[in-house]
Write an enzyme that holds these catalytic residues in place. Structure first.
Site, mmCIF file in Angstrom:
data_model
loop_
_atom_site.group_PDB
_atom_site.id
_atom_site.type_symbol
_atom_site.label_atom_id
_atom_site.label_comp_id
_atom_site.label_asym_id
_atom_site.label_seq_id
_atom_site.Cartn_x
_atom_site.Cartn_y
_atom_site.Cartn_z
ATOM 1 N N SER A 124 0.471 15.361 -34.383
ATOM 2 C CA SER A 124 -0.863 15.508 -34.975
ATOM 3 C C SER A 124 -0.847 16.591 -36.035
ATOM 4 O O SER A 124 -0.104 17.576 -35.920
ATOM 5 C CB SER A 124 -1.838 15.889 -33.866
ATOM 6 N N TYR A 148 -4.517 21.244 -26.179
ATOM 7 C CA TYR A 148 -4.078 19.947 -26.703
ATOM 8 C C TYR A 148 -3.052 20.151 -27.817
ATOM 9 O O TYR A 148 -1.971 19.555 -27.813
ATOM 10 C CB TYR A 148 -5.282 19.144 -27.228
ATOM 11 N N LYS A 152 1.175 19.180 -28.274
ATOM 12 C CA LYS A 152 1.852 18.463 -29.371
ATOM 13 C C LYS A 152 2.980 19.315 -29.951
ATOM 14 O O LYS A 152 4.069 18.817 -30.245
ATOM 15 C CB LYS A 152 0.840 18.106 -30.470
HETATM 16 P P1 NAD Z 1 -6.079 6.745 -26.796
HETATM 17 O O1 NAD Z 1 -6.627 7.634 -25.742
HETATM 18 O O2 NAD Z 1 -6.916 5.613 -27.264
HETATM 19 O O3 NAD Z 1 -4.657 6.194 -26.378
HETATM 20 C C1 NAD Z 1 -3.787 6.896 -25.527
HETATM 21 C C2 NAD Z 1 -3.380 5.959 -24.405
HETATM 22 O O4 NAD Z 1 -2.470 6.647 -23.541
HETATM 23 C C3 NAD Z 1 -4.559 5.507 -23.556
HETATM 24 O O5 NAD Z 1 -4.540 4.095 -23.465
HETATM 25 C C4 NAD Z 1 -4.319 6.151 -22.196
HETATM 26 O O6 NAD Z 1 -4.795 5.360 -21.123
HETATM 27 C C5 NAD Z 1 -2.803 6.298 -22.203
HETATM 28 N N1 NAD Z 1 -2.285 7.368 -21.343
HETATM 29 C C6 NAD Z 1 -2.701 8.653 -21.267
HETATM 30 N N2 NAD Z 1 -1.953 9.329 -20.384
HETATM 31 C C7 NAD Z 1 -1.024 8.452 -19.888
HETATM 32 C C8 NAD Z 1 0.020 8.553 -18.945
HETATM 33 N N3 NAD Z 1 0.270 9.696 -18.311
HETATM 34 N N4 NAD Z 1 0.767 7.457 -18.693
HETATM 35 C C9 NAD Z 1 0.516 6.292 -19.310
HETATM 36 N N5 NAD Z 1 -0.475 6.133 -20.215
HETATM 37 C C10 NAD Z 1 -1.234 7.207 -20.500
HETATM 38 O O7 NAD Z 1 -5.695 7.697 -28.029
HETATM 39 P P2 NAD Z 1 -5.231 7.332 -29.506
HETATM 40 O O8 NAD Z 1 -6.281 7.807 -30.437
HETATM 41 O O9 NAD Z 1 -4.758 5.944 -29.580
HETATM 42 O O10 NAD Z 1 -4.023 8.343 -29.645
HETATM 43 C C11 NAD Z 1 -2.674 7.960 -29.396
HETATM 44 C C12 NAD Z 1 -1.790 9.174 -29.541
HETATM 45 O O11 NAD Z 1 -1.957 9.723 -30.836
HETATM 46 C C13 NAD Z 1 -2.109 10.314 -28.571
HETATM 47 O O12 NAD Z 1 -0.903 10.892 -28.147
HETATM 48 C C14 NAD Z 1 -2.902 11.287 -29.410
HETATM 49 O O13 NAD Z 1 -2.767 12.605 -28.954
HETATM 50 C C15 NAD Z 1 -2.254 11.107 -30.767
HETATM 51 N N6 NAD Z 1 -3.151 11.465 -31.875
HETATM 52 C C16 NAD Z 1 -4.379 10.893 -31.984
HETATM 53 C C17 NAD Z 1 -5.231 11.275 -33.009
HETATM 54 C C18 NAD Z 1 -6.608 10.681 -33.123
HETATM 55 O O14 NAD Z 1 -7.454 11.274 -33.815
HETATM 56 N N7 NAD Z 1 -6.913 9.547 -32.523
HETATM 57 C C19 NAD Z 1 -4.820 12.240 -33.959
HETATM 58 C C20 NAD Z 1 -3.545 12.781 -33.837
HETATM 59 C C21 NAD Z 1 -2.708 12.387 -32.789
HETATM 60 N N1 UFG Z 2 -17.932 16.664 -37.173
HETATM 61 C C1 UFG Z 2 -19.306 16.801 -37.219
HETATM 62 N N2 UFG Z 2 -20.031 16.280 -36.192
HETATM 63 C C2 UFG Z 2 -19.481 15.625 -35.146
HETATM 64 C C3 UFG Z 2 -18.065 15.487 -35.109
HETATM 65 C C4 UFG Z 2 -17.333 16.030 -36.138
HETATM 66 O O1 UFG Z 2 -19.852 17.394 -38.140
HETATM 67 O O2 UFG Z 2 -20.202 15.182 -34.235
HETATM 68 C C5 UFG Z 2 -17.128 17.194 -38.301
HETATM 69 C C6 UFG Z 2 -16.127 18.256 -37.889
HETATM 70 O O3 UFG Z 2 -16.721 19.533 -37.921
HETATM 71 C C7 UFG Z 2 -15.028 18.070 -38.937
HETATM 72 C C8 UFG Z 2 -15.070 16.562 -39.220
HETATM 73 O O4 UFG Z 2 -16.360 16.129 -38.793
HETATM 74 O O5 UFG Z 2 -15.371 18.746 -40.112
HETATM 75 C C9 UFG Z 2 -14.005 15.774 -38.475
HETATM 76 O O6 UFG Z 2 -14.087 16.072 -37.083
HETATM 77 P P1 UFG Z 2 -13.279 15.230 -35.983
HETATM 78 O O7 UFG Z 2 -13.634 15.801 -34.658
HETATM 79 O O8 UFG Z 2 -13.501 13.787 -36.199
HETATM 80 O O9 UFG Z 2 -11.761 15.508 -36.358
HETATM 81 P P2 UFG Z 2 -10.934 16.868 -36.407
HETATM 82 O O10 UFG Z 2 -10.309 16.939 -37.759
HETATM 83 O O11 UFG Z 2 -11.728 18.017 -35.974
HETATM 84 O O12 UFG Z 2 -9.843 16.625 -35.280
HETATM 85 C C10 UFG Z 2 -8.972 15.496 -35.347
HETATM 86 C C11 UFG Z 2 -8.578 15.052 -33.951
HETATM 87 C C12 UFG Z 2 -7.747 16.097 -33.273
HETATM 88 C C13 UFG Z 2 -6.592 16.454 -34.125
HETATM 89 C C14 UFG Z 2 -7.039 16.852 -35.499
HETATM 90 C C15 UFG Z 2 -5.825 17.024 -36.364
HETATM 91 O O13 UFG Z 2 -9.723 14.820 -33.157
HETATM 92 O O14 UFG Z 2 -7.248 15.561 -32.072
HETATM 93 O O15 UFG Z 2 -7.838 15.819 -36.076
HETATM 94 O O16 UFG Z 2 -6.141 17.273 -37.659
HETATM 95 F F1 UFG Z 2 -5.948 17.488 -33.548
#
Ligand code: NAD
Ligand code: UFG
Length: 336
Positions: A124, A148, A152
């Site tokens: 991330s 979190y 990572k």
């Molecule tokens: P998500 O929660 O939709 O998907 C994660 C999946 O992993 C889920 O289906 C959950 O049931 C499964 N899971 C969790 N723990 C587990 C375990 N111990 N064993 C087996 N399965 C397990 O999330 P996502 O948005 O698809 O994110 C996928 C990956 O990308 C995550 O590792 C997340 O940290 C990373 N990531 C997501 C974002 C974002 O904004 N969505 C940003 C950066 C990184």
């Molecule tokens: N925001 C609002 N209102 C809300 C939610 C978000 O104003 O209800 C704003 C936040 O302050 C930020 C922007 O919208 O300025 C984006 O916020 P998000 O929560 O959607 O995303 P972030 O960039 O804060 O965080 C995301 C993921 C994290 C990851 C990070 C890495 O959620 O898991 O990107 O850049 F670590």
């Protein structure tokens, strides 16, 4: 290729599985359904005409993972499984360290025992911490501000050490910026449990009438309009980045961190305005105090992905929001 996708029923995983099946890869999913449901599986089949194998298992369960590797031929793993809610990670840090860090170590140990040494990991942009100036480049120093983010970062360190210890490993740590959007079919998309933490699912639920109004966390940042700026990337572009990373693993020497972003920043107010236009709905909002831990501006330098993987994001903001809205309006209650 024969692929194991951990977390494959989740948001990014399910979109990646679709792209992999379309390309003819053999896909097995392992997920414990902690944050997803099997209802995504018939949707994947509806889109692709193909169904991945699904194994309900926890990556922390060594015996179950050993069985997965014994019973399935696997060439490479894409490792999405993990807990991802920043706020929750402050409340239950041990669950995050156990699930994300210990779970990954267990997965890697089982992989090594079965001589599977190719992995693409979901990292991330959060690993860039608070002290770097965007555009963020892979060589910048890393840090974390919450459990979190620590998980990572720790996993990245583990993967770097592992690759150093054994040259047979090929590892891509993909540092995602802000994934949004959904498959163009409207059949799969982000389906958060409870009240969404992230901006786009929140805005989408306001637009569809499930939530009353958006709180905008701060309008006094040093940005174009005072609201936070992020690098939003279409989830299908992100999925295609994983395909390219897999195809490029043999070019990667050891472990490589790679940004997956667009290189463009968009403010919260710009998102709200675009959503209003696309959905033709009002998005009531209120300016609220800054959210702890947020920074003003985060966007990627996306050159390495282009040079190393031959990948760049192709879908713009209008497409991201159109697809988010199609998914949300066709499935107002997610997969239920
Ligand atoms: P998500 O929660 O939709 O998907 C994660 C999946 O992993 C889920 O289906 C959950 O049931 C499964 N899971 C969790 N723990 C587990 C375990 N111990 N064993 C087996 N399965 C397990 O999330 P996502 O948005 O698809 O994110 C996928 C990956 O990308 C995550 O590792 C997340 O940290 C990373 N990531 C997501 C974002 C974002 O904004 N969505 C940003 C950066 C990184
Ligand atoms: N925001 C609002 N209102 C809300 C939610 C978000 O104003 O209800 C704003 C936040 O302050 C930020 C922007 O919208 O300025 C984006 O916020 P998000 O929560 O959607 O995303 P972030 O960039 O804060 O965080 C995301 C993921 C994290 C990851 C990070 C890495 O959620 O898991 O990107 O850049 F670590």
């Amino acid at each position: 290729m024969n692929l194991l996708i951990t977390g494959g029923t989740g948001y990014i995983g399910s979109h990646t599985v679709v792209e992999l099946l379309k390309l003819g890869h053999d896909v097995a999913i392992v997920d414990n359904l902690a944050n997803s449901s099997t209802q995504v599986l018939p949707r994947i089949e509806q889109i692709t005409g193909l169904s991945p194998r699904f194994i309900e298992a926890d990556i922390c369960d060594r015996a179950a993972m050993d069985k997965v590797f014994s019973e399935n031929a696997i060439d490479a793993v894409i490792h999405f499984a993990g807990l991802k809610a920043v706020g929750e990670s402050n409340d239950i840090p041990l669950s995050y360290y156990h699930n994300n860090v210990s779970g990954t170590v267990t997965l890697l140990e089982v992989m090594a025992e079965h001589k599977v040494k190719n992995i693409v990991f979901s990292s991330s942009a959060t690993v860039y911490g608070e002290n770097n100036q965007s555009p963020l480049v892979e060589t910048m120093p890393t840090s974390a501000t919450n459990p979190y983010g620590q998980t990572k970062l720790m996993i990245e360190h583990i993967l770097f050490d592992l690759a150093k210890s054994d040259p047979e490993w090929s590892i891509a740590c993909l540092r995602y910026f802000n994934p949004i959007g959904a498959h163009e079919s409207g059949l799969i998309g982000e389906n958060p449990n409870g009240i969404p933490n992230n901006l786009l699912p929140y805005v989408a639920q306001v637009a569809v009438g499930r939530l009353a109004q958006l709180q905008i966390f701060g309008d006094d940042y040093d940005t174009i309009d005072g609201t936070g700026v992020r690098d939003y990337i279409h989830v299908v572009d992100l999925a295609l980045g994983h395909v390219k990373a897999l195809e490029s693993l043999d070019k990667i020497d050891g472990c490589q961190a790679i940004n997956l972003g667009t290189g463009n920043g968009t403010s919260v107010l710009q998102i709200v305005e675009q959503f209003k236009q696309t959905a033709e709905r009002d998005i009531p909002y209120q300016i609220a105090p800054r959210r702890a831990g947020d920074i003003a501006t985060v966007f990627a330098n996306a050159e390495l992905a282009n040079n190393l993987l031959g990948w760049q994001a192709e879908r713009g903001l209008v497409e991201m929001i159109t697809d988010t809205w199609r998914w949300q309006s066709q499935n107002p209650n997610g997969f239920e």
